[in-house]
Motif scaffolding. Structure first.
Motif: not given
Length: 351
Positions: A215-216, A248-251, A289-290, A315-316
């Protein structure tokens, strides 16, 4: 003078003439004076044996072209001489020269060889290639900033984004290259490296289907792979670190990856300062961000694979172990991360 005596004198004269002629032929077919300096000569397609003999004499490789022509006519060896560029040293017997041309033992093409390590930026590549080839470093960098004129599918995946530091950053595959010197050009090198990226991607089975499932975009994939490349040394950790980046991107968390800040500096620092983390740039993942606008280096195939197939975890966070292993400690929460930082510091104190 008696008739017998006249015949004897005539016979002797003939012997002397024949002997002289034989010596002339023998001497004319002997090698020229030896030299260590190689001589290059080119036999053009369709060149006659007569012209080849003249060429060898002009180049100082044989003494007498006329004698060689006669030899070739008598033996019919000239019918098998192959076109090409050859190299020989004066003093080489003519038979060896003929054997060389009969077998097509042309001069090996002079090559330029250079190795681009994994994780190199285009700036580092330009410097390395310039050192090995003599091509102007700026010419390579200018091409890396060029967004058009690349008839190569992988280059078409790069978005037209003015925020990209270098348009082709991350798309020139890190590998060892060996290219013909006489055909060498900055554009030829860049095109070869772009094509190598395409070629190496084909080593990953069904990579396009995997990309779609992930999905990228391809550009996002290469950007993530470059982050993994610059953050990870130990191969088995690449999928896990890729997973942290996706988490981290998803959150909607800032990635806070040191390597993105290092990319902005003229020279990498052993340790970033807080002031460095405040640099205003779309590449600074401590402020933005991103993902950054694009890759920050050329990823290895292992990092691309990791970006395609990240290891699932909660993990984050991660921090480098200061024990010399270059591995990381991973955490699910910021509190655990702070503990890992202290653990890492103690590791460094124990060394």
């Amino acid at each position: 003078m008696s008739r017998l005596k006249k015949l004897a004198i005539a016979a002797l004269a003939l012997i002397l003439i024949a002997g002289g002629a034989a010596f002339y032929v023998w001497n004319g077919l002997q090698p020229v004076q030896s030299s260590d300096a190689p001589v290059e000569f080119t036999v053009e397609p369709g060149m006659s044996t007569s012209s080849i003999a003249d060429l060898l004499e002009d180049k100082g490789l044989i003494k007498n072209a006329l004698l060689l022509k006669g030899y070739l006519k008598l033996t019919n060896e000239g019918s098998r001489l192959m076109a090409g560029t050859y190299e020989a040293t004066p003093g080489t017997p003519f038979q060896e020269l003929l054997t060389m041309m009969n077998n097509g033992e042309v001069k090996p093409e002079e090559m330029v060889r250079f190795t681009i390590p994994e994780g190199f930026t285009v700036a580092q590549m330009a410097e390395k290639i310039s050192e090995e080839s003599g091509i102007d470093e700026k010419e390579i960098l200018d091409l890396a900033d060029q967004s058009s004129g690349w008839d190569i599918p992988v280059a078409a995946e790069i978005p037209e984004d003015p925020e990209l530091k270098h348009h082709l950053e991350g798309y020139l595959f890190p590998a060892t290259y060996e290219l013909p010197k006489k055909e060498l050009s900055a554009k030829g090198i860049v095109e070869t490296m772009l094509k190598e990226t395409e070629k190496r991607l084909e080593e990953i089975p069904n990579w396009e289907e995997q990309l779609k499932a992930r999905g990228v975009t391809f550009h996002e994939l290469m950007t993530i792979a470059s982050l993994v490349e610059r953050e990870v040394v130990v191969d088995h950790e690449r999928p896990l670190v890729a997973g942290v980046i996706y988490n981290r991107l998803e959150q909607d968390m800032k990635l806070e990856i040191d390597a993105t800040v290092q990319y902005l500096l003229d020279k990498p620092k052993e340790r970033l300062l807080y002031a460095d983390l405040e640099v205003k740039s779309p590449y600074n993942t401590y402020r933005q961000k991103g993902l950054p606008p694009g890759p920050i280096a050329s990823p290895s195939l292992e990092s691309i694979k990791a970006a395609l197939n990240p290891e699932k975890s909660d993990y984050l966070f991660y921090v480098t172990k200061k024990d010399g292993t270059q591995e990381h400690l991973f955490a699910k929460t910021y509190k655990e991360h702070l503990k890992n930082i202290e653990t890492s510091k103690k590791m460094g104190q124990q060394e």
